[in-house]
Design a protein around this motif. Structure first.
Motif, mmCIF file in Angstrom:
data_model
loop_
_atom_site.group_PDB
_atom_site.id
_atom_site.type_symbol
_atom_site.label_atom_id
_atom_site.label_comp_id
_atom_site.label_asym_id
_atom_site.label_seq_id
_atom_site.Cartn_x
_atom_site.Cartn_y
_atom_site.Cartn_z
ATOM 1 N N GLY A 84 43.539 28.668 45.345
ATOM 2 C CA GLY A 84 42.945 27.535 44.670
ATOM 3 C C GLY A 84 41.472 27.681 44.401
ATOM 4 N N SER A 85 40.788 28.524 45.161
ATOM 5 C CA SER A 85 39.354 28.721 44.977
ATOM 6 C C SER A 85 38.942 30.003 45.681
ATOM 7 N N LEU A 86 37.965 30.671 45.105
ATOM 8 C CA LEU A 86 37.454 31.895 45.723
ATOM 9 C C LEU A 86 36.683 31.621 47.001
ATOM 10 N N GLU A 87 36.339 30.364 47.244
ATOM 11 C CA GLU A 87 35.620 30.030 48.460
ATOM 12 C C GLU A 87 36.460 30.277 49.701
ATOM 13 N N HIS A 88 37.774 30.366 49.519
ATOM 14 C CA HIS A 88 38.664 30.607 50.646
ATOM 15 C C HIS A 88 39.056 32.081 50.765
ATOM 16 N N VAL A 89 38.406 32.931 49.986
ATOM 17 C CA VAL A 89 38.699 34.369 50.001
ATOM 18 C C VAL A 89 37.497 35.106 50.577
ATOM 19 N N SER A 90 37.767 36.081 51.415
ATOM 20 C CA SER A 90 36.696 36.893 51.986
ATOM 21 C C SER A 90 36.059 37.737 50.880
ATOM 22 N N ILE A 91 34.757 37.529 50.630
ATOM 23 C CA ILE A 91 34.062 38.310 49.614
ATOM 24 C C ILE A 91 34.001 39.773 50.023
ATOM 25 N N ALA A 92 33.859 40.028 51.335
ATOM 26 C CA ALA A 92 33.824 41.415 51.813
ATOM 27 C C ALA A 92 35.139 42.123 51.510
ATOM 28 N N LEU A 93 36.242 41.436 51.757
ATOM 29 C CA LEU A 93 37.553 42.019 51.454
ATOM 30 C C LEU A 93 37.726 42.180 49.948
ATOM 31 N N PHE A 94 37.284 41.196 49.193
ATOM 32 C CA PHE A 94 37.341 41.264 47.736
ATOM 33 C C PHE A 94 36.597 42.506 47.245
ATOM 34 N N TYR A 95 35.427 42.750 47.817
ATOM 35 C CA TYR A 95 34.608 43.905 47.443
ATOM 36 C C TYR A 95 35.341 45.215 47.728
ATOM 37 N N ILE B 78 34.041 54.399 37.109
ATOM 38 C CA ILE B 78 34.100 53.232 37.997
ATOM 39 C C ILE B 78 33.171 52.140 37.476
ATOM 40 N N TYR B 79 32.009 52.552 37.037
ATOM 41 C CA TYR B 79 31.050 51.600 36.479
ATOM 42 C C TYR B 79 31.637 50.874 35.270
ATOM 43 N N LEU B 80 32.323 51.598 34.402
ATOM 44 C CA LEU B 80 32.844 51.004 33.173
ATOM 45 C C LEU B 80 33.979 50.018 33.436
ATOM 46 N N VAL B 81 34.851 50.305 34.391
ATOM 47 C CA VAL B 81 36.086 49.532 34.513
ATOM 48 C C VAL B 81 36.047 48.442 35.574
ATOM 49 N N HIS B 82 35.117 48.505 36.538
ATOM 50 C CA HIS B 82 35.234 47.569 37.664
ATOM 51 C C HIS B 82 35.112 46.094 37.269
ATOM 52 N N PRO B 83 34.359 45.703 36.211
ATOM 53 C CA PRO B 83 34.369 44.274 35.848
ATOM 54 C C PRO B 83 35.752 43.765 35.445
ATOM 55 N N PHE B 84 36.547 44.613 34.801
ATOM 56 C CA PHE B 84 37.902 44.200 34.430
ATOM 57 C C PHE B 84 38.732 43.903 35.673
ATOM 58 N N PHE B 85 38.629 44.751 36.684
ATOM 59 C CA PHE B 85 39.402 44.526 37.911
ATOM 60 C C PHE B 85 38.865 43.336 38.701
ATOM 61 N N ILE B 86 37.569 43.090 38.639
ATOM 62 C CA ILE B 86 37.021 41.882 39.264
ATOM 63 C C ILE B 86 37.643 40.649 38.622
ATOM 64 N N ASP B 87 37.723 40.655 37.309
ATOM 65 C CA ASP B 87 38.281 39.524 36.579
ATOM 66 C C ASP B 87 39.747 39.317 36.931
ATOM 67 N N GLN B 88 40.501 40.415 36.978
ATOM 68 C CA GLN B 88 41.933 40.310 37.276
ATOM 69 C C GLN B 88 42.183 39.843 38.706
ATOM 70 N N LEU B 89 41.432 40.378 39.644
ATOM 71 C CA LEU B 89 41.625 39.983 41.044
ATOM 72 C C LEU B 89 41.199 38.531 41.254
ATOM 73 N N GLU B 90 40.196 38.112 40.527
ATOM 74 C CA GLU B 90 39.770 36.711 40.614
ATOM 75 C C GLU B 90 40.881 35.781 40.133
ATOM 76 N N LEU B 91 41.553 36.175 39.054
ATOM 77 C CA LEU B 91 42.672 35.364 38.560
ATOM 78 C C LEU B 91 43.827 35.338 39.560
ATOM 79 N N VAL B 92 44.088 36.470 40.179
ATOM 80 C CA VAL B 92 45.190 36.556 41.144
ATOM 81 C C VAL B 92 44.917 35.702 42.374
#
Length: 364
Positions: free
Chosen positions: A328-339, A308-322
């Motif tokens: 239009g901006s991550l400011e409109h996304v719940s960080i708690a839900l993102f987590y 989990i430690y090794l791969v989670h940055p890749f999924f953070i990057d992918q979900l951020e792109l999605v």
């Protein structure tokens, strides 16, 4: 075969929760719409996680290799390099290739850049942890000698001195950014100084040795958890409250930017290190007493924490792109839900990976 310690096994899972919180929360630090509470939880009160991982490593090494038993450095290093160095190199290379492709920058694949990334742990922002861990492994004979010295002069005095030295080292490092010409003009020496937090194990030596001390004197640690529940809980509450007070004082009253506050209160600072100690004791108490929910889920996540430690940055990057496309901006996304989504996806990937690599899957 020595028995595993369920407290420290499950503590890995709690650390993993903190690591993902820090990396997801880093987006909140720079976001204009970020709330102070969100920054506090993800970037101040989750900072226990990295040093606690080193604490667990210290415990494991001194538990499996007691000073009283013969020690084969060659076999030890071979085993550790296989279990940590190989995944580190492979993962770093994959991330370097990934960032080279996404940024359309082939220079990232130049041999000199790859060697630089592997030595300093810059293949991806979180993987420097494994570089420091490898140095702890490589220098393990030195730590064994240090443990003998600590026990000779007395553990209370020795660990107190080590605590002060580690805090002093960080404070000196924190303000020392101007180099003499003989360093500034030498690229090798300059990089060694600039990236010192990425590889120099002495910044985490106190917590690492604390894990070793507990491994060698676990009975005393167990009695501490059994007899002093209230003081441990108060210590944790006071430390968390003090860090919270500092955070709100600096950000609300002084107007300090979130990023600067996080840097001042990070895990190597005096408040951060004390908070780490409080977390180690408090979480160990909770795990020993069973005062926590989702026991099975935590155990399973702890078992898969390394992947989990090794791969989670890749999924953070992918979900951020999605999320950038529809919102239009991550400011409109719940960080708690993102987590929660990152945690779930990373855990699911680790489960599937382990199933594919299991003997039954190979046989099929």
């Amino acid at each position: 075969m020595r028995k595993r310690n369920p407290i420290f096994d499950n503590l890995r899972g709690i650390c993993m929760l903190g690591v993902i919180a820090i990396h997801v929360g880093s987006m909140a630090v720079s976001a204009e719409a970020a709330t102070p509470f969100l920054v506090l939880i993800t970037n101040i009160l989750s900072r226990y996680s990295v040093p606690t991982f080193f604490f667990i490593s210290g415990y494991g090494l001194f538990y499996t290799h007691p000073l009283e038993e013969p020690f084969s450095y060659g076999r030890f290093l071979q085993k550790r390099l296989k279990s940590i160095a190989l995944p580190y190199v492979v993962t770093s290379l994959l991330y370097i290739c990934y960032y080279s492709f996404t940024s359309q920058n082939p220079n990232l694949l130049l041999p000199e850049n790859i060697l630089f990334c592997l030595f300093f742990g810059t293949g991806v922002y979180h993987i420097y942890f494994l570089v420091i861990l490898l140095w702890f492994y490589i220098l393990f004979p030195l730590w064994r000698g240090l443990m003998r010295v600590l026990e000779k002069i007395g553990l209370k005095l020795g660990m107190a001195i080590l605590f002060v030295l580690q805090v002093a080292l960080y404070q000196f490092s924190f303000v020392f950014w101007s180099y003499p010409d003989w360093i500034a003009d030498n690229p090798v020496l300059l990089n060694l100084c600039q990236y010192r937090l990425n590889y120099f194990p002495f910044f985490y030596l106190f917590v690492f040795m604390l894990g070793g001390v507990i491994a060698r004197h676990y009975g005393a640690f167990d009695r501490l958890l059994t007899r002093h529940k209230l003081p441990i809980a108060l210590f944790f509450g006071l430390s968390a409250s003090f860090n919270t007070w500092l955070f709100y004082r600096w950000t609300n009253l002084w107007g300090m930017p979130y990023e600067d506050t996080v840097n001042y209160l990070q895990q190597l600072s005096l408040p951060g290190l004390v908070f780490t100690l409080a977390c180690i004791l408090f979480f160990s108490l909770l795990l020993k007493q069973g005062w926590y929910p989702c026991k099975t889920a935590l155990r399973k996540m702890s078992d898969r924490s390394f992947l989990i430690y090794l791969v989670h940055p890749f999924f953070i990057d992918q979900l951020e792109l999605v999320t950038d496309k529809p919102f239009g901006s991550l400011e409109h996304v719940s960080i708690a839900l993102f987590y929660v989504v990152i945690l779930f996806i990373s855990y699911l990937f680790a489960v599937l990976w382990h199933r594919l690599r299991s003997p039954k899957a190979k046989a099929a």
